[in-house]
Design a protein around this motif. Sequence first.
Motif, PDB file in Angstrom:
ATOM      1  N   TYR A   1      23.719 -19.107 -33.122  1.00 24.40           N
ATOM      2  CA  TYR A   1      24.015 -18.025 -34.050  1.00 24.40           C
ATOM      3  C   TYR A   1      23.052 -18.114 -35.217  1.00 24.40           C
ATOM      4  O   TYR A   1      22.791 -19.213 -35.736  1.00 24.40           O
ATOM      5  N   GLY A   2      22.497 -16.972 -35.613  1.00 21.48           N
ATOM      6  CA  GLY A   2      21.560 -16.943 -36.721  1.00 21.48           C
ATOM      7  C   GLY A   2      21.802 -15.754 -37.629  1.00 21.48           C
ATOM      8  O   GLY A   2      22.568 -14.839 -37.303  1.00 21.48           O
ATOM      9  N   ARG A   3      21.158 -15.752 -38.777  1.00 19.99           N
ATOM     10  CA  ARG A   3      21.254 -14.630 -39.707  1.00 19.99           C
ATOM     11  C   ARG A   3      20.244 -13.551 -39.311  1.00 19.99           C
ATOM     12  O   ARG A   3      19.057 -13.827 -39.186  1.00 19.99           O
ATOM     13  N   THR A   4      20.723 -12.355 -39.098  1.00 15.26           N
ATOM     14  CA  THR A   4      19.960 -11.146 -38.768  1.00 15.26           C
ATOM     15  C   THR A   4      19.343 -11.179 -37.373  1.00 15.26           C
ATOM     16  O   THR A   4      19.290 -10.172 -36.701  1.00 15.26           O
ATOM     17  N   HIS A   5      18.864 -12.357 -36.921  1.00 21.04           N
ATOM     18  CA  HIS A   5      18.345 -12.501 -35.562  1.00 21.04           C
ATOM     19  C   HIS A   5      18.378 -13.978 -35.181  1.00 21.04           C
ATOM     20  O   HIS A   5      18.599 -14.838 -36.036  1.00 21.04           O
ATOM     21  N   VAL A   6      18.178 -14.249 -33.902  1.00 22.16           N
ATOM     22  CA  VAL A   6      18.251 -15.637 -33.417  1.00 22.16           C
ATOM     23  C   VAL A   6      16.913 -16.034 -32.814  1.00 22.16           C
ATOM     24  O   VAL A   6      16.375 -15.335 -31.952  1.00 22.16           O
ATOM     25  N   LEU A   7      16.378 -17.154 -33.268  1.00 20.54           N
ATOM     26  CA  LEU A   7      15.121 -17.685 -32.756  1.00 20.54           C
ATOM     27  C   LEU A   7      15.396 -18.613 -31.575  1.00 20.54           C
ATOM     28  O   LEU A   7      16.529 -18.790 -31.150  1.00 20.54           O
ATOM     29  N   SER A   8      14.347 -19.234 -31.050  1.00 21.76           N
ATOM     30  CA  SER A   8      14.495 -20.232 -29.987  1.00 21.76           C
ATOM     31  C   SER A   8      15.078 -21.512 -30.575  1.00 21.76           C
ATOM     32  O   SER A   8      14.887 -21.802 -31.768  1.00 21.76           O
ATOM     33  N   PRO A   9      15.798 -22.299 -29.767  1.00 13.15           N
ATOM     34  CA  PRO A   9      16.381 -23.539 -30.286  1.00 13.15           C
ATOM     35  C   PRO A   9      15.351 -24.457 -30.942  1.00 13.15           C
ATOM     36  O   PRO A   9      15.650 -25.132 -31.932  1.00 13.15           O
ATOM     37  N   GLN A  10      14.127 -24.466 -30.405  1.00 17.96           N
ATOM     38  CA  GLN A  10      13.074 -25.335 -30.936  1.00 17.96           C
ATOM     39  C   GLN A  10      12.616 -24.919 -32.331  1.00 17.96           C
ATOM     40  O   GLN A  10      11.953 -25.694 -33.029  1.00 17.96           O
ATOM     41  N   ASP A  11      12.972 -23.710 -32.754  1.00 19.56           N
ATOM     42  CA  ASP A  11      12.515 -23.206 -34.050  1.00 19.56           C
ATOM     43  C   ASP A  11      13.419 -23.613 -35.204  1.00 19.56           C
ATOM     44  O   ASP A  11      13.130 -23.291 -36.357  1.00 19.56           O
ATOM     45  N   TYR A  12      14.508 -24.308 -34.899  1.00 20.53           N
ATOM     46  CA  TYR A  12      15.450 -24.703 -35.946  1.00 20.53           C
ATOM     47  C   TYR A  12      15.411 -26.221 -36.165  1.00 20.53           C
ATOM     48  O   TYR A  12      15.142 -26.985 -35.241  1.00 20.53           O
ATOM     49  N   SER A  13      15.714 -26.611 -37.392  1.00 13.42           N
ATOM     50  CA  SER A  13      15.799 -28.043 -37.698  1.00 13.42           C
ATOM     51  C   SER A  13      17.165 -28.416 -38.259  1.00 13.42           C
ATOM     52  O   SER A  13      17.624 -29.541 -38.086  1.00 13.42           O
ATOM     53  N   GLN A  14      17.838 -27.481 -38.927  1.00 16.11           N
ATOM     54  CA  GLN A  14      19.136 -27.770 -39.542  1.00 16.11           C
ATOM     55  C   GLN A  14      20.179 -26.803 -38.996  1.00 16.11           C
ATOM     56  O   GLN A  14      20.138 -25.598 -39.260  1.00 16.11           O
ATOM     57  N   VAL A  15      21.116 -27.331 -38.228  1.00 14.47           N
ATOM     58  CA  VAL A  15      22.092 -26.502 -37.505  1.00 14.47           C
ATOM     59  C   VAL A  15      23.503 -27.027 -37.787  1.00 14.47           C
ATOM     60  O   VAL A  15      23.718 -28.234 -37.872  1.00 14.47           O
ATOM     61  N   VAL A  16      24.443 -26.119 -37.914  1.00 14.11           N
ATOM     62  CA  VAL A  16      25.833 -26.511 -38.155  1.00 14.11           C
ATOM     63  C   VAL A  16      26.638 -26.388 -36.865  1.00 14.11           C
ATOM     64  O   VAL A  16      26.405 -25.493 -36.051  1.00 14.11           O
ATOM     65  N   GLY A  17      27.568 -27.319 -36.687  1.00 19.27           N
ATOM     66  CA  GLY A  17      28.464 -27.301 -35.538  1.00 19.27           C
ATOM     67  C   GLY A  17      29.857 -27.707 -35.967  1.00 19.27           C
ATOM     68  O   GLY A  17      30.081 -28.068 -37.133  1.00 19.27           O
ATOM     69  N   LEU A  18      30.799 -27.658 -35.033  1.00 17.52           N
ATOM     70  CA  LEU A  18      32.185 -28.001 -35.336  1.00 17.52           C
ATOM     71  C   LEU A  18      32.373 -29.511 -35.289  1.00 17.52           C
ATOM     72  O   LEU A  18      31.986 -30.164 -34.316  1.00 17.52           O
ATOM     73  N   PHE A  19      32.967 -30.058 -36.323  1.00 17.36           N
ATOM     74  CA  PHE A  19      33.211 -31.501 -36.414  1.00 17.36           C
ATOM     75  C   PHE A  19      33.996 -31.986 -35.197  1.00 17.36           C
ATOM     76  O   PHE A  19      35.027 -31.424 -34.851  1.00 17.36           O
ATOM     77  N   GLY A  20      33.480 -33.017 -34.531  1.00 15.05           N
ATOM     78  CA  GLY A  20      34.141 -33.575 -33.362  1.00 15.05           C
ATOM     79  C   GLY A  20      33.683 -32.980 -32.047  1.00 15.05           C
ATOM     80  O   GLY A  20      34.129 -33.418 -30.989  1.00 15.05           O
ATOM     81  N   ASP A  21      32.779 -32.008 -32.085  1.00 14.00           N
ATOM     82  CA  ASP A  21      32.292 -31.353 -30.866  1.00 14.00           C
ATOM     83  C   ASP A  21      31.151 -32.181 -30.279  1.00 14.00           C
ATOM     84  O   ASP A  21      29.993 -32.047 -30.655  1.00 14.00           O
ATOM     85  N   GLN A  22      31.487 -33.050 -29.327  1.00 18.99           N
ATOM     86  CA  GLN A  22      30.492 -33.949 -28.747  1.00 18.99           C
ATOM     87  C   GLN A  22      29.438 -33.209 -27.937  1.00 18.99           C
ATOM     88  O   GLN A  22      28.298 -33.653 -27.843  1.00 18.99           O
ATOM     89  N   PHE A  23      29.813 -32.081 -27.352  1.00 21.10           N
ATOM     90  CA  PHE A  23      28.825 -31.342 -26.571  1.00 21.10           C
ATOM     91  C   PHE A  23      27.773 -30.725 -27.491  1.00 21.10           C
ATOM     92  O   PHE A  23      26.583 -30.724 -27.163  1.00 21.10           O
TER      93      PHE A  23
END
Length: 221
Positions: free
Chosen positions: A99-121
């Motif tokens: 998920y991104g703001r306004t548009h979504v880039l490739s996974p390799q284009d990001y360095s700081q990503v948020v996820g749900l605490f405890g989500d091992q996957f």
Amino acid sequence: MLWLLGITFSVSATEMMVAYRVHTDESWQATQAIITQAMARVDPEIELQWIAMPLKRAEISLNKGIIDADTARTQFAYQHSDVVTYPSAPLFRVDYYLYGRTHVLSPQDYSQVVGLFGDQFAQKIAQKYQWNMLWARSESAALSMLQNERAQAMVGPGMFDDELGGEALSLIRQSEKPIASVSLFMVFHQRHAALAKRVGAVLQSMNDSGTTAAILAKHGL
């Protein structure tokens, strides 16, 4: 009560305490429907007592035997525990998106990503792409961090249609294609190993017959 030859028998159902995440969306409703139908086929005398618990609290409670089962977990969740058991078949598979703001880039284009605490996957995905992960305690908190530019992107399952339709999150976009998929399971305490084996057989039957697919379709998944 049952009366037979003047003798009174008390018949009571077996209660099982099952943890779930605090969801009101279609994904949770489908999960609950699948589990309810599977358990009814295995033993109609079992009464499921649903209790809302965050991921980490559910893990601690199941490992201590406080609850009987946990729901919608990957096989990464309890990989270091020897007091839980998984059925042989999953509940269903779920796709993970960016998920991104306004548009979504490739996974390799990001360095700081948020996820749900405890989500091992999500953690496994982060390791693959070498992201610096930030962790939120709820999906709404993670989406807010993305909306407020405290993270470049968010990684999570594709179950946020209602939230993304609101004005507050109108700038957030979901990637067109999933970046990974994972099977979700019901997890039992080891004292229910025999039951877990029977549940696995029923879940496989439901998958093979199309029953699970019909439940997911009914909930728009």
